[in-house]
Design a protein around this motif. Structure first.
Motif, PDB file in Angstrom:
ATOM      1  N   SER A  81       0.831  -1.213   0.000  1.00 23.39           N
ATOM      2  CA  SER A  81       0.000   0.000   0.000  1.00 23.39           C
ATOM      3  C   SER A  81       0.863   1.260   0.000  1.00 23.39           C
ATOM      4  O   SER A  81       0.499   2.264  -0.619  1.00 23.39           O
ATOM      5  CB  SER A  81      -0.947  -0.004   1.203  1.00 23.39           C
ATOM      6  N   HIS A  82       2.027   1.217   0.661  1.00 23.12           N
ATOM      7  CA  HIS A  82       2.936   2.369   0.647  1.00 23.12           C
ATOM      8  C   HIS A  82       3.656   2.498  -0.692  1.00 23.12           C
ATOM      9  O   HIS A  82       4.011   3.608  -1.092  1.00 23.12           O
ATOM     10  CB  HIS A  82       3.934   2.272   1.798  1.00 23.12           C
ATOM     11  N   LEU A  83       3.845   1.364  -1.383  1.00 28.12           N
ATOM     12  CA  LEU A  83       4.387   1.425  -2.745  1.00 28.12           C
ATOM     13  C   LEU A  83       3.367   2.071  -3.695  1.00 28.12           C
ATOM     14  O   LEU A  83       3.730   2.859  -4.568  1.00 28.12           O
ATOM     15  CB  LEU A  83       4.751   0.022  -3.239  1.00 28.12           C
ATOM     16  N   ASP A  84       2.080   1.739  -3.506  1.00 26.31           N
ATOM     17  CA  ASP A  84       1.008   2.318  -4.322  1.00 26.31           C
ATOM     18  C   ASP A  84       0.865   3.816  -4.084  1.00 26.31           C
ATOM     19  O   ASP A  84       0.589   4.582  -5.010  1.00 26.31           O
ATOM     20  CB  ASP A  84      -0.324   1.612  -4.041  1.00 26.31           C
ATOM     21  N   LYS A  85       1.047   4.249  -2.832  1.00 22.15           N
ATOM     22  CA  LYS A  85       0.958   5.676  -2.480  1.00 22.15           C
ATOM     23  C   LYS A  85       2.227   6.439  -2.845  1.00 22.15           C
ATOM     24  O   LYS A  85       2.294   7.646  -2.648  1.00 22.15           O
ATOM     25  CB  LYS A  85       0.708   5.831  -0.975  1.00 22.15           C
ATOM     26  N   LYS A  86       3.244   5.707  -3.305  1.00 23.74           N
ATOM     27  CA  LYS A  86       4.546   6.261  -3.701  1.00 23.74           C
ATOM     28  C   LYS A  86       5.321   6.885  -2.538  1.00 23.74           C
ATOM     29  O   LYS A  86       6.113   7.795  -2.732  1.00 23.74           O
ATOM     30  CB  LYS A  86       4.382   7.246  -4.849  1.00 23.74           C
ATOM     31  N   LYS A  87       5.086   6.361  -1.328  1.00 24.10           N
ATOM     32  CA  LYS A  87       5.922   6.738  -0.185  1.00 24.10           C
ATOM     33  C   LYS A  87       7.239   5.967  -0.229  1.00 24.10           C
ATOM     34  O   LYS A  87       8.260   6.436   0.251  1.00 24.10           O
ATOM     35  CB  LYS A  87       5.203   6.435   1.135  1.00 24.10           C
ATOM     36  N   ILE A  88       7.184   4.758  -0.799  1.00 21.38           N
ATOM     37  CA  ILE A  88       8.376   3.930  -0.993  1.00 21.38           C
ATOM     38  C   ILE A  88       8.506   3.661  -2.484  1.00 21.38           C
ATOM     39  O   ILE A  88       7.522   3.348  -3.155  1.00 21.38           O
ATOM     40  CB  ILE A  88       8.247   2.577  -0.250  1.00 21.38           C
ATOM     41  N   LYS A  89       9.724   3.780  -3.009  1.00 24.50           N
ATOM     42  CA  LYS A  89       9.980   3.452  -4.418  1.00 24.50           C
ATOM     43  C   LYS A  89      10.295   1.967  -4.516  1.00 24.50           C
ATOM     44  O   LYS A  89      10.935   1.394  -3.636  1.00 24.50           O
ATOM     45  CB  LYS A  89      11.171   4.262  -4.947  1.00 24.50           C
ATOM     46  N   SER A  90       9.862   1.331  -5.601  1.00 23.95           N
ATOM     47  CA  SER A  90      10.119  -0.102  -5.768  1.00 23.95           C
ATOM     48  C   SER A  90      11.597  -0.374  -6.030  1.00 23.95           C
ATOM     49  O   SER A  90      12.074  -1.494  -5.833  1.00 23.95           O
ATOM     50  CB  SER A  90       9.262  -0.668  -6.896  1.00 23.95           C
ATOM     51  N   SER A  91      12.351   0.643  -6.446  1.00 24.77           N
ATOM     52  CA  SER A  91      13.791   0.475  -6.681  1.00 24.77           C
ATOM     53  C   SER A  91      14.598   0.515  -5.376  1.00 24.77           C
ATOM     54  O   SER A  91      15.729   0.046  -5.333  1.00 24.77           O
ATOM     55  CB  SER A  91      14.301   1.563  -7.628  1.00 24.77           C
ATOM     56  N   ASP A  92      13.998   1.083  -4.287  1.00 24.98           N
ATOM     57  CA  ASP A  92      14.688   1.179  -2.996  1.00 24.98           C
ATOM     58  C   ASP A  92      14.810  -0.190  -2.335  1.00 24.98           C
ATOM     59  O   ASP A  92      13.946  -1.048  -2.504  1.00 24.98           O
ATOM     60  CB  ASP A  92      13.925   2.106  -2.034  1.00 24.98           C
ATOM     61  N   THR A  93      15.887  -0.353  -1.552  1.00 23.99           N
ATOM     62  CA  THR A  93      16.014  -1.531  -0.701  1.00 23.99           C
ATOM     63  C   THR A  93      15.239  -1.256   0.580  1.00 23.99           C
ATOM     64  O   THR A  93      15.554  -0.330   1.317  1.00 23.99           O
ATOM     65  CB  THR A  93      17.499  -1.801  -0.370  1.00 23.99           C
ATOM     66  N   ILE A  94      14.219  -2.060   0.809  1.00 22.70           N
ATOM     67  CA  ILE A  94      13.363  -1.855   1.987  1.00 22.70           C
ATOM     68  C   ILE A  94      14.035  -2.540   3.170  1.00 22.70           C
ATOM     69  O   ILE A  94      14.176  -3.763   3.204  1.00 22.70           O
ATOM     70  CB  ILE A  94      11.951  -2.400   1.738  1.00 22.70           C
ATOM     71  N   ASN A  95      14.477  -1.729   4.128  1.00 20.67           N
ATOM     72  CA  ASN A  95      15.140  -2.246   5.328  1.00 20.67           C
ATOM     73  C   ASN A  95      14.672  -1.470   6.549  1.00 20.67           C
ATOM     74  O   ASN A  95      13.802  -0.595   6.451  1.00 20.67           O
ATOM     75  CB  ASN A  95      16.659  -2.209   5.171  1.00 20.67           C
ATOM     76  N   LEU A  96      15.253  -1.772   7.697  1.00 24.01           N
ATOM     77  CA  LEU A  96      14.870  -1.166   8.970  1.00 24.01           C
ATOM     78  C   LEU A  96      15.053   0.349   8.949  1.00 24.01           C
ATOM     79  O   LEU A  96      14.181   1.090   9.387  1.00 24.01           O
ATOM     80  CB  LEU A  96      15.704  -1.804  10.095  1.00 24.01           C
ATOM     81  N   GLU A  97      16.180   0.805   8.429  1.00 21.90           N
ATOM     82  CA  GLU A  97      16.489   2.248   8.412  1.00 21.90           C
ATOM     83  C   GLU A  97      15.494   3.028   7.552  1.00 21.90           C
ATOM     84  O   GLU A  97      15.054   4.110   7.930  1.00 21.90           O
ATOM     85  CB  GLU A  97      17.918   2.480   7.894  1.00 21.90           C
ATOM     86  N   LEU A  98      15.139   2.477   6.384  1.00 21.50           N
ATOM     87  CA  LEU A  98      14.190   3.152   5.494  1.00 21.50           C
ATOM     88  C   LEU A  98      12.815   3.272   6.138  1.00 21.50           C
ATOM     89  O   LEU A  98      12.189   4.337   6.093  1.00 21.50           O
ATOM     90  CB  LEU A  98      14.079   2.387   4.164  1.00 21.50           C
ATOM     91  N   LEU A  99      12.355   2.193   6.775  1.00 21.64           N
ATOM     92  CA  LEU A  99      11.036   2.202   7.408  1.00 21.64           C
ATOM     93  C   LEU A  99      11.004   3.123   8.632  1.00 21.64           C
ATOM     94  O   LEU A  99       9.970   3.719   8.936  1.00 21.64           O
ATOM     95  CB  LEU A  99      10.615   0.787   7.788  1.00 21.64           C
TER      96      LEU A  99
END
Length: 150
Positions: A81-99
């Motif tokens: 849902s955050h990818l759909d809202k464009k808060k997170i980019k799909s190219s980013d590495t999703i990890n603890l620091e990013l969240l």
């Protein structure tokens, strides 16, 4: 012939305090004269003669483990849902620091676990500590990359 009704064991006689001077435990019943300890119903538990008792000298610890690590749990559907809202980019590495940076999880958390509730449509790269079995299946289905920390 042996008589089975009589007992052959020698048993020491029970001391019955307060039963006369001849018993050896008469009059004050071995409690001495006057004072707090001579009274009935008195228990001076953990009293150390005015010194600070051990249970008060030691720090309180309770049921909180000393080396506990807070584990942040997030569902795969919430990430989608955050990818759909464009808060997170799909190219980013999703990890603890990013969240933590986008305030999706608490800053006091030391580990990250991804749970399998929800659907994943995008291809993503995850860098996490723990993963449920259903998430592994969903990541393989979309062709996503999973990196587990040790």
């Amino acid at each position: 012939m042996i008589n089975l009704n009589t007992t052959t064991q020698l048993k020491s006689k029970k001391i019955r305090p307060g039963r006369g001077i001849g018993s050896g435990k008469g009059k004050t019943s071995g409690r001495g004269h006057k004072g707090q300890k001579s009274r009935r119903g008195v228990a001076i538990k953990s009293f150390e003669g005015g010194q600070m008792p051990l249970y008060r000298r030691l720090p309180k610890r309770g049921f909180n483990p000393i080396k506990s690590v807070n584990i942040a749990k997030i569902n795969i559907g919430e990430i989608q849902s955050h990818l759909d809202k464009k808060k997170i980019k799909s190219s980013d590495t999703i990890n603890l620091e990013l969240l933590k940076k986008i305030k999706l999880i608490n800053k006091n958390c030391g580990k990250l676990k991804i749970l399998g509730n929800g659907e994943l449509k995008s291809k993503i790269t995850l860098e996490v500590d723990l993963v449920s079995k259903s998430v592994k299946y969903k990541l393989d289905k979309t062709g996503s990359i999973l990196k587990l920390k040790k």
